[in-house]
Design a protein around this motif. Sequence first.
Motif, PDB file in Angstrom:
ATOM      1  N   ASN A 157      -3.851 -10.155   6.923  1.00  0.00           N
ATOM      2  CA  ASN A 157      -3.345  -8.819   6.648  1.00  0.00           C
ATOM      3  C   ASN A 157      -3.725  -8.428   5.237  1.00  0.00           C
ATOM      4  O   ASN A 157      -3.657  -9.239   4.320  1.00  0.00           O
ATOM      5  CB  ASN A 157      -1.813  -8.825   6.782  1.00  0.00           C
ATOM      6  CG  ASN A 157      -1.228  -7.431   6.697  1.00  0.00           C
ATOM      7  OD1 ASN A 157      -1.148  -6.737   7.692  1.00  0.00           O
ATOM      8  ND2 ASN A 157      -0.847  -7.020   5.497  1.00  0.00           N
ATOM      9  N   ALA A 158      -4.143  -7.188   5.065  1.00  0.00           N
ATOM     10  CA  ALA A 158      -4.371  -6.682   3.720  1.00  0.00           C
ATOM     11  C   ALA A 158      -3.752  -5.309   3.633  1.00  0.00           C
ATOM     12  O   ALA A 158      -3.873  -4.515   4.570  1.00  0.00           O
ATOM     13  CB  ALA A 158      -5.857  -6.610   3.419  1.00  0.00           C
ATOM     14  N   GLY A 159      -3.070  -5.049   2.551  1.00  0.00           N
ATOM     15  CA  GLY A 159      -2.383  -3.768   2.460  1.00  0.00           C
ATOM     16  C   GLY A 159      -2.348  -3.238   1.055  1.00  0.00           C
ATOM     17  O   GLY A 159      -2.555  -3.966   0.083  1.00  0.00           O
ATOM     18  N   LEU A 160      -2.089  -1.957   0.986  1.00  0.00           N
ATOM     19  CA  LEU A 160      -2.014  -1.286  -0.303  1.00  0.00           C
ATOM     20  C   LEU A 160      -0.766  -0.407  -0.291  1.00  0.00           C
ATOM     21  O   LEU A 160      -0.572   0.388   0.629  1.00  0.00           O
ATOM     22  CB  LEU A 160      -3.264  -0.429  -0.487  1.00  0.00           C
ATOM     23  CG  LEU A 160      -3.475   0.182  -1.868  1.00  0.00           C
ATOM     24  CD1 LEU A 160      -3.830  -0.896  -2.874  1.00  0.00           C
ATOM     25  CD2 LEU A 160      -4.591   1.227  -1.797  1.00  0.00           C
ATOM     26  N   ASP A 161       0.080  -0.589  -1.293  1.00  0.00           N
ATOM     27  CA  ASP A 161       1.239   0.285  -1.449  1.00  0.00           C
ATOM     28  C   ASP A 161       1.007   1.161  -2.663  1.00  0.00           C
ATOM     29  O   ASP A 161       0.539   0.684  -3.694  1.00  0.00           O
ATOM     30  CB  ASP A 161       2.527  -0.514  -1.690  1.00  0.00           C
ATOM     31  CG  ASP A 161       2.837  -1.441  -0.545  1.00  0.00           C
ATOM     32  OD1 ASP A 161       2.512  -1.067   0.602  1.00  0.00           O
ATOM     33  OD2 ASP A 161       3.389  -2.528  -0.795  1.00  0.00           O
ATOM     34  N   MET A 162       1.389   2.390  -2.522  1.00  0.00           N
ATOM     35  CA  MET A 162       1.080   3.323  -3.583  1.00  0.00           C
ATOM     36  C   MET A 162       2.260   4.268  -3.756  1.00  0.00           C
ATOM     37  O   MET A 162       2.877   4.676  -2.782  1.00  0.00           O
ATOM     38  CB  MET A 162      -0.144   4.119  -3.149  1.00  0.00           C
ATOM     39  CG  MET A 162      -0.893   4.744  -4.255  1.00  0.00           C
ATOM     40  SD  MET A 162      -2.443   5.512  -3.690  1.00  0.00           S
ATOM     41  CE  MET A 162      -2.476   5.300  -1.975  1.00  0.00           C
TER      42      MET A 162
ATOM     43  N   TYR B 137      -5.097  -5.270   9.645  1.00  0.00           N
ATOM     44  CA  TYR B 137      -4.828  -6.638  10.094  1.00  0.00           C
ATOM     45  C   TYR B 137      -5.821  -7.049  11.164  1.00  0.00           C
ATOM     46  O   TYR B 137      -6.430  -6.231  11.853  1.00  0.00           O
ATOM     47  CB  TYR B 137      -3.400  -6.763  10.642  1.00  0.00           C
ATOM     48  CG  TYR B 137      -3.119  -5.873  11.828  1.00  0.00           C
ATOM     49  CD1 TYR B 137      -2.590  -4.601  11.643  1.00  0.00           C
ATOM     50  CD2 TYR B 137      -3.386  -6.300  13.134  1.00  0.00           C
ATOM     51  CE1 TYR B 137      -2.339  -3.776  12.711  1.00  0.00           C
ATOM     52  CE2 TYR B 137      -3.135  -5.474  14.212  1.00  0.00           C
ATOM     53  CZ  TYR B 137      -2.608  -4.216  14.007  1.00  0.00           C
ATOM     54  OH  TYR B 137      -2.374  -3.401  15.071  1.00  0.00           O
ATOM     55  N   TYR B 138      -5.938  -8.347  11.248  1.00  0.00           N
ATOM     56  CA  TYR B 138      -6.731  -8.913  12.334  1.00  0.00           C
ATOM     57  C   TYR B 138      -5.955 -10.118  12.811  1.00  0.00           C
ATOM     58  O   TYR B 138      -5.547 -10.966  12.024  1.00  0.00           O
ATOM     59  CB  TYR B 138      -8.109  -9.362  11.843  1.00  0.00           C
ATOM     60  CG  TYR B 138      -8.910 -10.054  12.922  1.00  0.00           C
ATOM     61  CD1 TYR B 138      -9.696  -9.298  13.798  1.00  0.00           C
ATOM     62  CD2 TYR B 138      -8.840 -11.432  13.095  1.00  0.00           C
ATOM     63  CE1 TYR B 138     -10.398  -9.922  14.818  1.00  0.00           C
ATOM     64  CE2 TYR B 138      -9.533 -12.054  14.121  1.00  0.00           C
ATOM     65  CZ  TYR B 138     -10.315 -11.294  14.981  1.00  0.00           C
ATOM     66  OH  TYR B 138     -11.000 -11.899  15.994  1.00  0.00           O
ATOM     67  N   LYS B 139      -5.693 -10.185  14.089  1.00  0.00           N
ATOM     68  CA  LYS B 139      -5.010 -11.386  14.561  1.00  0.00           C
ATOM     69  C   LYS B 139      -5.618 -11.892  15.848  1.00  0.00           C
ATOM     70  O   LYS B 139      -6.131 -11.134  16.664  1.00  0.00           O
ATOM     71  CB  LYS B 139      -3.511 -11.153  14.687  1.00  0.00           C
ATOM     72  CG  LYS B 139      -3.094 -10.065  15.623  1.00  0.00           C
ATOM     73  CD  LYS B 139      -1.565 -10.002  15.632  1.00  0.00           C
ATOM     74  CE  LYS B 139      -1.082  -8.911  16.549  1.00  0.00           C
ATOM     75  NZ  LYS B 139       0.353  -8.914  16.727  1.00  0.00           N
ATOM     76  N   LYS B 140      -5.542 -13.182  15.971  1.00  0.00           N
ATOM     77  CA  LYS B 140      -6.175 -13.837  17.083  1.00  0.00           C
ATOM     78  C   LYS B 140      -5.146 -14.798  17.669  1.00  0.00           C
ATOM     79  O   LYS B 140      -4.595 -15.628  16.944  1.00  0.00           O
ATOM     80  CB  LYS B 140      -7.388 -14.609  16.550  1.00  0.00           C
ATOM     81  CG  LYS B 140      -8.364 -15.041  17.604  1.00  0.00           C
ATOM     82  CD  LYS B 140      -9.636 -15.415  16.877  1.00  0.00           C
ATOM     83  CE  LYS B 140     -10.589 -16.196  17.724  1.00  0.00           C
ATOM     84  NZ  LYS B 140     -11.822 -16.488  17.000  1.00  0.00           N
TER      85      LYS B 140
END
Lengths: 1039, 518
Positions: free
Chosen positions: A697-702, A716-719
């Motif tokens: 998961n990668a995220g940005l809060d602003m 996100y990428y999930k397997k």
Amino acid sequence: MTLNNLSPSRVFIVVFSLFLLLAPMAAFTQDKVEVKGYVKDTDGKPLEGVSVLRKANEKGTITDANGFFSLKLANANATLIFSYVGYATQTVKATDKAEMQIEMERTVVSQDEVVVIGYGTAKRKDVTGAVSTIKPKTQDALQFNSVDNLLKGRVAGVQVQQSAGDPGGVVSVKIRGINSLRGDNEPLYVVDGVIINNVTRDNANPFSTKTANSGQTKQSGLAGINPLDIESIEILKDASATAIYGSRGANGVVIITTKQGKGKPIIRYSSFIELSKASKTLPMLDAKGYASYINEIQALNGFSPKYGLDTLQDINWQDELQRTAISSNNRISVTGNSQDNKTKYFLAGGFLSNQGIVQRSGYNQGDIKINLNQDISNRIKLNVTLSSVFLKNSMSQSTEALGGGDNSMIIKMLVAKPILNDQVDLSDPNVPYDNPYSWLEGYDDFSEEKRLLGGLGLTYKFNNAFSYKINLAADYKTKERKRWFGKQTFNGKNVNGQLGLSQLERKFYQVENLLTYSKNIKRNHLVDGTLGVTYDNENLSISSVINENFFSEALRTDGFGYGQILYPYYRDRSSAEVFSILGRVNYGFKNKYIITLSGRADGSSKFAKGNKFSFFPAVAAAWRIGEEDFLKNSKTITNLKLRAGFGKSGNQAIDPYGTFARYGQTYYVSGNTLVSGAVPENIQNERLKWETTGQVNAGLDMALFKNRFTATVDWYYKKTKDLLQTFAVPPSTGYNSIVKNIGTIENKGLEFSFTGLVLNKKDVSVSVGGNISINRNKILDLGLDVSKFGIYDWEAYIGSNISNGTYFKDPANVFLVGMPIGMFYGYKTNGVFQTGEAIATVKQFGLPVKYGDTKFIDQNGDGDIGPADKVIIGNPNPDFTYGFNAGLTYKNLSFDVFFNGSYGNEVANGNKIRIANANGNTLNNILAESYYNAWTPAKGGNWPRVGYNNLNFIDTYVEDAGFLRLATATLGYNFSFKKGKFIKSIGVNVTGKNLFTITNYTGFDPEVNSFSFDKGRIGVDWGSYPNLKAVSASINLTF
Amino acid sequence: MRTFKTIAAIISLTVLIASCKKEFLEEKPYSFVSSEALYNSDAGLEAAINGCYAIMADFGGYGAGYLTWMTVGSGGYYTTQGPNSDMNTLTYGPSNLWLTNNSPWDNFYSAIKVANDIIAKAPSGTASDAAKTKIIGEAHFLRGMLYFNLVRMFGGVPLRLLPPTQDDINMARSTKEEVFAQVIADLEKAKTMMTATPSIGRPSKFAATALLGKVYIHMAGNDPASPNWAKAKTELLDVVTNGGYVLQPTFGSLFAHNNENTKESIIEIQYSISSGPNGQFTNYFAPSQTTLTPKAANGPFGRNRPNKDIFDRHRTQYPGDPRIDVSYVHSSVTLLTGAAQTIYPNNTTNRGWPYIKKYIDPDYVATYSNRNFIYLRYADVLLSLAEAENEINGPANAYQYVNMVLSRARSSVTPAAATPANWAGMTQAQFRDRIMRERRYELIGECHLYYDVRRRGAAAFKAFLLEHNTHPTFNPSFDKTYPTDDNSVNKLLLMPIPEKEINTNTLINPSDQNPGYN
């Protein structure tokens, strides 16, 4: 129907008595100086409930309805912290010289807000994972009776679907797509620390072994958690957040925290009343239309007309069986603390009644909730939480794997003959089953549920850094369900009345030992950690029994003893245990760089030796770019945080005893008496293990302009691999299925949410918010051999049959490697054969065709149509789903709207197989347009001719089910009264629900998934309950 | 430091307490037994074999699925069940309703699984040797019987003889010959292990012998030179000489209310009104709301009805045969309202059907009844023996067996009826033709028709279908025309392998489907 044993007044008496018992807990205090003040917002409006804390030891109070507070302090040299959700926190030096005046500035999200993250809390700014929070407003909480519905459209990445639609029917919640090809993709719910891992568990269907046509509408397992008591809902979405829940975290975690006591005693009373009706009726043929249609069929078959058109009495069964339903919800709560602030309490109780729009459906519920916190000493704290609920439900028969439709009230309502004077005598108590009244007269589905959910926690503080907490919690539930089929129904007719009783008893307890550490080292290093050892145990008993052949039907569900064919009693008991060791370390450096390591080792009783234990680690990091020097003083960017993490979580949602070779009970006969037998029940699989999901998961809060605008983006990428699947095995094994770890699925997606305070002037403010989620899933591996599907070679399997009857007995979905889950699989068509086309040699399904027949596309070019011509004809997965809201306040007036929607998904409108063909089945009414638009040599057109029958699943039944819906619109007015009045404030709201929906879908409602817990039947509308639109009024009083 | 020690102590204590629990994280079964519990006692063995009987007697098997295929699917019956209309017209395919749900394929394999489990696991159990011999023998018998059904319906089928494990769930079709060889092996084995005398609902070893005779007859097909005729004769003669079976004095008493498990009955499937296996015989055959089922105000279905030609053939051949009134409900019925309702042959509209009467239970109230299903009875053995004898040596010695059956038919009423007269003076070919018809008359409704009209090959089957299509009272408004082109006739000699099997079994592909069903 008698659902009124639990009167509201009784509930109130109980709540009040508890209140009276607890109120004298206020104790003596030694503080000398009294600080008084007044808190208002930038518009000058008083703010109620602002927390006022003395910095050092969290002692404090909250403001009253007029914004006033008073606090006794040892001396006036203190600093006070004023905080309030949605406003910037302020630190102010206390003074006792004059009344303090505090003006709070509105923000959208406070970075100091506390977020519940599972076995602990963190400040929003320190969170490294993808965690969304909802704090339900009273007016929203009143609209919904269950938590799951409250989530709909409000959080990016969460998809909520109603399965049955009957009040009390089960709701499906999916976080970030479908992970598992097994039935259960539901998130783990944690209510005040109590794990609820079994929301889809309902009573056994007593009739399932008797006849394949008797489905049972599933009921919600989340009953008893009242939305009005909820302080916050946290949704943990990525693996770095959910890994702490280990083997149960793969489908996401919904953490529900109920309100805790604080401040001066306040009594709140909310009353809500709602009128609702079906949001849509389908345009079926009326009496005249139906009569002409049947006469035309008669003529085609060479018979004389059946109806004269002049004497027909019209009846619209949809109007007849549906009603304007009245629902109400009354709740009272008391919250407060003792004067020494050592005892805090929150008590609530209420009664709600929810009528369904289909007659006789609805439920009543009464409950009591107690949250109590007590400081026993400086080091020891006690918290107790207890809720108790009693629920009675009456359901109509709708969605299931039913037969031709005579087994479903909703389908019957559509297809019944619309001619009143061509029905059998309706006053006859033995109304035969060919008429919709029979479902009102001859069917009961009553259930009664009692639930007790409670916990007790003791915290011991060793020093400023270490504390230890032990939590004991239990969730006890019993539920009885009684289903009666009278002689008026098909089932009851065959057996002179049929009664099935089923009982569910679930006992769950958990023990948690948690050690927490939190310390600021030399200002720059923040370390906190949690170490826990937990154990939980679930014990489940289900039983059912049938009786038939009733000499008297008068007693219906209560007359069990009057049946004369008693079936053997079925009972099953099982238990499952999970033992875990978990830990999390959070390290923050200079308030800028944060790293979280977490993990959980789970041992489960469901797996064999060697596979019992598994470890689920996660790591995540956040960089608060906004705290870097180059942004620190920026006026525009107040917060900017980059998050990234990955981790593993699991799913063990299978029934216990999967690794055993089990023998089940059965009965044979000797001389007309029963003798017992035992048969092998399953193919043993000792190799069963967890299903594991790895997720990045990668995220940005602003946050911009002093937090007036915020935005969050997550990718996100999930397997998920080793999918736990109930895998269909060849019937030649003697079994239906085996539970196996096989296959891989991926989900990837993008989520975006934002909030903004667009206008913030004196007297007027405008806020907006919204979210959008895009999820793509793909089957990567199924563990199958490639085989032939029509013209293709696929690694794939076909879903389950939709029904067991004449209509839609084929499966609708295919599960195919390289494609999203559950693609629709059927025939492509191209209108109908028009006059003049060369049809002499055309064959479909081995038979010659006529003009006006549906023209199937011959995919394999063999000159005929058959199963080999099936192709993919649609996709039930949306391109994206979204929700957005806007709020306007003007002085005391507020107006809020909330929209939600979905784009790009399709639904297999199963009812069309029955009602969109003028097939001449005289037992069926049909859609008006399928008769009036039917192809004729003169008129042409693309609807099949009258008399043409198609039972195949074709592309015209697959419809675009994208929609935009005005989910709620609320107008509110708030009166505040001067200090000292008995009533502090009155809030009045008027809400419209589902006021309009923009969609191309022609069925009742596009937001439908009739079999949401059956992964073999996805995106199908099969006799689902119509949606409702409603207006409601509510009043909230604060004393 | 004290803090740390305390913390460490608490945690270790918790872990210790949790892990000291005796069966920590071990599953404790509450509601099912293990194979040890089952196979280590005589009572457990009984329960295991009861499980096998219970499954095959249930809805998908003899209870409804098998009976529907053997009647409606045969080409001699009509059904009013809408979703099953493709069976009505003999245009059924691999996804027919009764192959999708409640399929005899699924059911029989499910029962075979139980037999396999017993055969594999009971020998190492600690039950008594006597019980083991008897029950394992019965398991072989049941497995033989079930594969005999399957091979006759579907041809070569997967031959599963061991309990499946997760590594061998797929299995290819064996040849028809391999399946027959296994059926013979199982029945031979059963003969040596089962008891010599039957008990209620539990056949003796002569049931295996009798069934073996029928296996050889089926294998002989339409080939007069087949050595199987002689093998059949040996087995059937053994049953006649040593089996201890006798014909019931009257044909009616065989199907009389509460007269069950008689000395004529060789294999009888047991049903009870108080549930157990779900047998739909009364429900599917008895006409709705008549005085025949006075306790069932709203039932039964009465959906599986013999074709007009089936009924007419019998009464034309043997006018006054007492078996007609026992076998059929015809001419008229009295409704529960008291009104009379004419039916075939007095009524030739869409209500004009005869019904099978053999299974009507006057106590029937719901879908269940006490009415048992006789899978094999002595009269069938006699007719089969006559058939074999005629093929081997011609009619001379074969008459005696047929005439036993015919004479019992005549003496079923007092005074004895004139028809059916004893047979005499036929050629071998005439005898062959008549014996095939005789089986229809004597055994109508008993689930033999499907095989009897097919086992003598396509030409005989086609002739049978044409009899229906060209029957004088055939009414195109109500009666269904059967396909009689060669492709259809050949295709209909076997049932389609169910779609579900092909979809799930990687070793059976669509190309392995029976001819004509792709």
